[in-house]
Design an enzyme around this catalytic site. Structure first.
Site, mmCIF file in Angstrom:
data_model
loop_
_atom_site.group_PDB
_atom_site.id
_atom_site.type_symbol
_atom_site.label_atom_id
_atom_site.label_comp_id
_atom_site.label_asym_id
_atom_site.label_seq_id
_atom_site.Cartn_x
_atom_site.Cartn_y
_atom_site.Cartn_z
ATOM 1 N N ASN A 291 0.813 -1.224 0.000
ATOM 2 C CA ASN A 291 0.000 0.000 0.000
ATOM 3 C C ASN A 291 0.841 1.266 0.000
ATOM 4 O OD1 ASN A 291 0.885 -0.160 2.620
ATOM 5 N ND2 ASN A 291 -1.118 -0.551 3.528
ATOM 6 N N ARG B 209 3.060 7.311 11.285
ATOM 7 C CA ARG B 209 2.507 6.793 12.537
ATOM 8 C C ARG B 209 2.276 7.967 13.478
ATOM 9 N NH1 ARG B 209 1.168 3.188 10.037
ATOM 10 N NH2 ARG B 209 1.635 0.976 10.245
ATOM 11 N N GLN C 169 -4.793 3.528 18.379
ATOM 12 C CA GLN C 169 -5.885 3.366 17.422
ATOM 13 C C GLN C 169 -6.768 2.210 17.847
ATOM 14 O OE1 GLN C 169 -3.698 5.188 13.453
ATOM 15 N NE2 GLN C 169 -4.380 3.096 13.409
ATOM 16 N N HIS D 156 -7.601 5.977 10.099
ATOM 17 C CA HIS D 156 -6.450 5.403 9.388
ATOM 18 C C HIS D 156 -6.919 4.675 8.112
ATOM 19 C CE1 HIS D 156 -2.374 3.149 10.036
ATOM 20 N NE2 HIS D 156 -2.555 3.495 8.788
#
Ligand code: NDP
Length: 407
Positions: free
Chosen positions: A147, A285, A314, A333
């Site tokens: 990704n 991050r 998260q 996210h």
């Protein structure tokens, strides 16, 4: 037979989709550096479908159960009474996505005596205590490159959104206004600005390439310098330190992994060295930035905008200050989990599992930790140690989430 525990994000609140906006995703053959896409022997899903949420199961159930193994899929990952904690004592393999990370802290690894393999369905294995994984002899892998381009597209989108003040302008339309002056009072052209990336790995370099046609001045800092030909082609200025880069940049984008060297890199001291009114985009991050220092810099005007999709922990608790600070363009996210990316990392997870169950070696560039040490991609980009500290706080989302059982 192995127990595989797969932690995925929740299905859409309106239910798992019955149809999609488009009839598929383009098929790619290679990544930009020539690396092949995942090569599983077969897949049991249709690329372009939602695979990353619980009902999508990364398309793994038929394959895993067909071999006689057990597959547990859950989104319930935080707190001592979570499904993840209950299943850990028997689990041989834990699969998790960084978007909804199953934090594998040292305490949890200690509760999982049979655990041998932690697979990150995506990129970024900082949700695993890598030091504890090394000490226990676990294998940690991620689906390198799956990704990276997805994120680089998102970074360019967020830079333009901030600099051009897109989100507030969109909101004026939704509010039925025509408030041009309100929209443009914070809107600039990107052309001519200096844009710098912290790290020029797969994502950072792709961001630089995508920004070149915007006629900006491109800067980067990294532990390893890019080849001279690449620097010349893109007109890059290299900085040996992040400090020397941020003081000349109008826009800074963060594209390094989270590991002990980069944790809280952007604190009050570093932000004070940035130009007043700089923009900061962080899709790497959340913990690379000091949470409260970012909010303070937006309040004071030291930063003109902050955007990204990564938080710590998260899911972010409802009272996380990044939800309410001024001039932000945060999303959950999402950047690395487009439907296009899901097809690649689901295929990559399948490839890893096929190798594991057949006793074949896993691709070197998927390895982060192996045989008690940083290995493969991990040896290049990470440093030893632990970056999961404070992950327990993720349980606060569950306690307060609208509609959650505990509410
Ligand atoms: P790469 O491994 O290709 O690149 C990481 C780069 O960071 C490497 O060039 C590495 O340097 C550099 N780096 C490491 N430590 C430092 C440091 N202290 N200072 C400067 N540079 C450093 O990974 P990707 O580009 O594919 O991904 C990067 C990160 O982006 C991931 O680790 C993940 O955290 C995040 N990510 C976020 C996603 C999202 O959905 N938001 C999805 C995918 C990734 P070198 O190797 O030269 O030592």
């Amino acid at each position: 037979m192995a127990k595989v525990v797969c932690v995925l994000y929740d299905d859409p609140v309106e239910g798992y989709p019955r149809s999609y906006a488009r009839d598929g995703v383009p098929s790619l053959e290679r990544y930009p550096d020539g690396q092949t896409l995942p090569t599983p022997q077969a897949i049991d899903f249709t690329p372009g479908e939602l695979l990353g949420s619980v009902s999508g199961e990364l398309g793994l159930r038929k394959f895993v159960e067909g071999l006689g193994h057990t597959l547990i899929v859950t989104s319930d990952k935080d707190g001592a009474d979570s499904v993840l904690e209950r299943e850990l004592p028997d689990a041989e393999i834990v699969i998790s996505q960084p978007f909804w990370p199953a934090y594998l802290t040292a305490a949890r690894i200690a509760k999982a005596p049979k655990l041998k393999l932690a697979i990150t369905a995506g990129i970024g294995s900082d949700h695993v205590d890598l030091q504890a994984a090394m000490d226990r002899g676990l294998t940690v892998v991620e689906i390198t490159y799956s990704n990276s381009i997805s994120v680089s597209e998102h970074v360019v989108m967020m830079i333009l959104s901030l600099v051009r003040n897109y989100i507030p302008s969109y909101q004026w339309v939704v509010k039925k206004g025509w408030n041009i002056a309100d929209c443009v009072a914070r809107s600039y052209d990107l052309e001519g600005m200096a844009v710098g990336t912290v790290a020029a790995g797969r994502i950072g370099l792709a961001v630089l390439k995508r920004l070149k046609p915007f006629e900006v001045h491109l800067h980067y800092t990294d532990r390893h310098r890019l080849p001279e030909a690449v620097e010349q082609e893109l007109g890059l200025t290299y900085h040996p330190t992040v400090e020397s880069m941020v003081c000349v940049c109008d826009v800074v984008t963060i594209n390094c992994p989270l590991h002990p060297e980069t944790e809280h890199m952007f604190d009050d001291t570093l932000i004070a060295k940035m130009k007043r009114g700089a923009y900061l985009v962080n899709t790497a991050r959340g913990k690379i930035c000091d949470r409260d220092a970012i909010a303070r810099a937006l309040e004071s005007g030291q930063l003109a905008g902050y955007a990204g999709d990564v938080w710590f922990p998260q899911p972010a608790p409802q009272d996380h200050p990044w939800r309410t600070m001024p001039h932000h363009g945060m999303t959950p996210h999402t950047s690395g989990t487009s439907l296009s990316a899901q097809a690649r990392y689901a295929a990559g997870v399948r490839e890893v599992l096929e190798c594991w169950f057949e006793g074949r070696p896993i691709r070197e560039n998927y390895l982060i930790v192996d045989s008690g040490t940083l290995a493969g991609a991990g040896a290049h980009s990470y440093s030893a140690g632990n970056a999961t500290g404070g992950a327990d706080e993720a349980v606060r989302f569950k306690m307060r989430a609208p509609g959650s059982d505990s509410n």
